[in-house]
Enzyme design. Structure first.
Site, PDB file in Angstrom:
ATOM      1  N   LYS A 111       3.491 -15.261   2.945  1.00 48.31           N
ATOM      2  CA  LYS A 111       3.327 -16.075   1.727  1.00 48.31           C
ATOM      3  C   LYS A 111       4.737 -16.415   1.249  1.00 48.31           C
ATOM      4  CE  LYS A 111       0.639 -17.801  -1.539  1.00 48.31           C
ATOM      5  NZ  LYS A 111      -0.186 -18.995  -1.310  1.00 48.31           N
TER       6      LYS A 111
ATOM      7  N   ASP B  48     -10.451  -8.092   8.986  1.00 47.85           N
ATOM      8  CA  ASP B  48     -11.880  -7.988   8.671  1.00 47.85           C
ATOM      9  C   ASP B  48     -12.562  -9.351   8.785  1.00 47.85           C
ATOM     10  OD1 ASP B  48     -11.713  -5.303   8.255  1.00 47.85           O
ATOM     11  OD2 ASP B  48     -12.672  -5.330   6.287  1.00 47.85           O
TER      12      ASP B  48
ATOM     13  N   TYR C 252       0.815  -1.225   0.000  1.00 45.61           N
ATOM     14  CA  TYR C 252       0.000   0.000   0.000  1.00 45.61           C
ATOM     15  C   TYR C 252       0.847   1.273   0.000  1.00 45.61           C
ATOM     16  CZ  TYR C 252      -3.920  -3.051   1.418  1.00 45.61           C
ATOM     17  OH  TYR C 252      -4.873  -4.034   1.488  1.00 45.61           O
TER      18      TYR C 252
END
Ligand code: NAD
Length: 356
Positions: free
Chosen positions: A186, A246, A138
Site C-alpha cells: 500500500k 484466505d 501483528y
C-alpha cells in the site's frame, strides 16, 4: 544419508490425514526416516504441556516437519491460556523455528472448478501467496495499546532484512514456477510499504530472470476475484497476506484440499520448513474416516519440493491427486451426487495406487 522428518500429527483429524501423507512419502522414497512426537492437546493429555521440550528438540534436529492440526473443544478452557494447543504449541513452534515465510498455494483442481464461488470460466487459478509471517502490524513493538480507553494504537514496523529474507524465498519459489512475482503493498499510503517496494525493486534488478511487478493491495483483492489466473507468486507482508491468502483459498472451493508451508532460513544449504494443511482439527468429523486427506498429502508434496528440492516427485503426487479427482472419487466434503464417496483411507489408498 537418510533424511529425518519429524511427524507431529496432533489432534482431531490430524492423525488421520497425516497417516495418509506419511504413506505417500514412504511410497515415493525409502530415504526418509520418520520420527513421531506428540503436540497440542495430545501432548497436554500426556504430560501437561502442548509443546514438550522433546517435541521441539526433535523438530530442531529434523530436516523437515510434517504437521497435522491441533486443538479441539476439550482444550478450549485450559488455564492458563498459554497451555492451550494453538497458543501453547502452534505459535511458539513457529517462533522457535523462526518460520517467517508462509507459503500458501491455491490451485483450482480441474474436476472441482464447479465448486468455486467464481464462475467456472473465471475460476482457473494456480498461484502461491507468499506471506511474511513474523513481522508487521501483528508483531510490532510497542504492542498495541489503548491509551485512554477511547483511543487504540497498533504499530506496523518492517526492517529491510525482513523484506529481503522473505523476498529471497519468493524469488526461489517463483523460479520453480512461472517466474513471475506480484509484490503487493500500500505504497501510496504507508511508509512500511514504500520501504517494502524499494527493497523488492532493488532485488528485482539483481534477479532479472524473474519478472517482478507491484500492485496495491486493494487492487489485488479485486483482481483476485476478477481474474485469478493472472497471478503466479504474490509476495506480501503479514496482514495483507493473511487476508489475500484466505480470499485465494476460498476461490478453490474447499478447505480440505489446501496445503501450506512455513519456511525459515536455509539450513546447510537447504530450506527448513514445517508443512501442514490449512484446515484445523475438525472435531465434528474426527475419528469417523470422513476427513479429506488431500491437503495433508499435498503438504507432503510441498515438503519434497521446498525442503528436498524434489520438484519431480512433488509434481507426481499433485498429478496423482488430480487424476483421482478426475476419476470421480470424493470425500464427503467435496461429494456431489453421482460421484463415488470415499473414506479418508480409501482416498489415500487411491492416490497411492495412482502414484504406483
Ligand atoms: P476446522 O478447519 O477444523 O474445520 C472447519 C470445517 O471444515 C469443519 O466443518 C470441518 O469438518 C471441515 N474440515 C476441515 N478440514 C477438513 C478436511 N480435511 N476434510 C473434510 N472437512 C474438513 O476449523 P474450526 O472448526 O474452526 O477449528 C477446529 C479446531 O481446530 C479449533 O480448536 C481450532 O482452534 C483448531 N485449528 C487448528 C489449526 C492448526 O492446527 N493449524 C488451524 C485452524 C484451526
Amino acid at each position: 544419508m537418510s533424511k529425518k522428518i519429524a511427524v507431529l500429527a496432533g489432534d482431531g483429524i490430524g492423525p488421520e490425514v497425516t497417516a495418509e501423507a506419511v504413506s505417500v512419502l514412504k511410497a515415493v522414497s525409502s530415504d526418509f526416516e520418520f520420527e513421531f512426537a506428540l503436540v497440542g492437546g495430545a501432548a497436554y493429555d500426556d504430560g501437561g504441556h502442548p509443546l514438550p521440550q522433546s517435541t521441539l528438540d526433535l523438530c530442531k534436529q529434523a530436516d523437515a516437519v510434517l504437521f497435522g492440526s491441533v486443538g479441539g473443544p476439550k482444550y478450549d478452557k485450559i488455564q492458563p491460556p498459554e497451555l492451550r494447543p494453538e497458543v501453547g504449541a502452534l505459535l511458539p513452534l513457529r517462533k522457535e523455528l523462526n518460520l517467517y515465510a508462509n507459503v500458501r498455494p491455491a490451485k483450482t483442481m480441474r474436476a472441482l472448478l464447479g465448486a468455486s464461488p467464481l464462475k467456472p470460466e473465471n475460476a482457473a487459478m494456480d498461484l502461491v501467496v507468499m506471506r511474511e509471517l513474523t513481522g508487521g502490524i501483528y508483531f510490532a513493538r510497542p504492542r498495541e495499546r489503548r491509551d485512554d480507553g477511547n483511543t487504540a494504537v497498533d504499530t506496523c514496523i518492517y526492517s529491510k532484512y525482513e523484506v529481503v529474507r522473505i523476498a529471497e524465498h519468493a524469488f526461489s519459489i517463483a523460479r520453480q514456477r512461472r517466474s513471475e512475482i506480484v509484490s503487493v503493498d500500500k505504497a501510496n499510503v504507508l511508509e512500511t510499504s514504500r520501504l517494502w517496494r524499494e527493497v523488492v525493486t532493488e532485488m528485482a534488478s539483481q534477479n532479472p530472470d524473474v519478472k517482478v511487478t507491484h500492485m496495491l493491495v486493494d487492487n489485488c483483492a479485486m483482481q483476485l476475484v476478477r481474474n485469478p489466473s493472472q497471478f503466479d507468486v504474490i509476495l506480501t507482508e503479514n496482514m495483507f497476506g493473511d487476508i489475500l491468502s484466505d480470499e485465494a483459498s476460498m476461490i478453490t472451493g474447499s478447505l480440505g484440499l489446501l496445503p501450506s508451508a512455513s519456511l525459515s532460513d536455509h539450513k546447510e544449504g537447504k530450506v527448513f520448513g514445517l508443512y501442514e494443511p490449512i484446515h484445523g482439527s475438525a472435531p465434528d468429523i474426527a475419528g469417523q474416516g470422513k476427513a479429506n486427506p488431500i491437503a495433508a498429502i499435498l503438504s507432503a508434496a510441498m515438503l519434497l519440493r521446498y525442503s528436498f528440492e524434489d520438484d519431480v516427485t512433488a509434481r507426481k503426487i499433485e498429478d496423482a491427486v488430480e487424476a483421482v479427482l478426475d476419476a470421480g472419487l470424493r470425500t464427503a466434503d467435496i461429494y456431489q451426487p453421482g460421484l463415488k464417496l470415499a473414506s479418508t483411507g480409501e482416498m489415500g489408498q487411491a492416490i497411492l495406487e495412482q502414484l504406483r
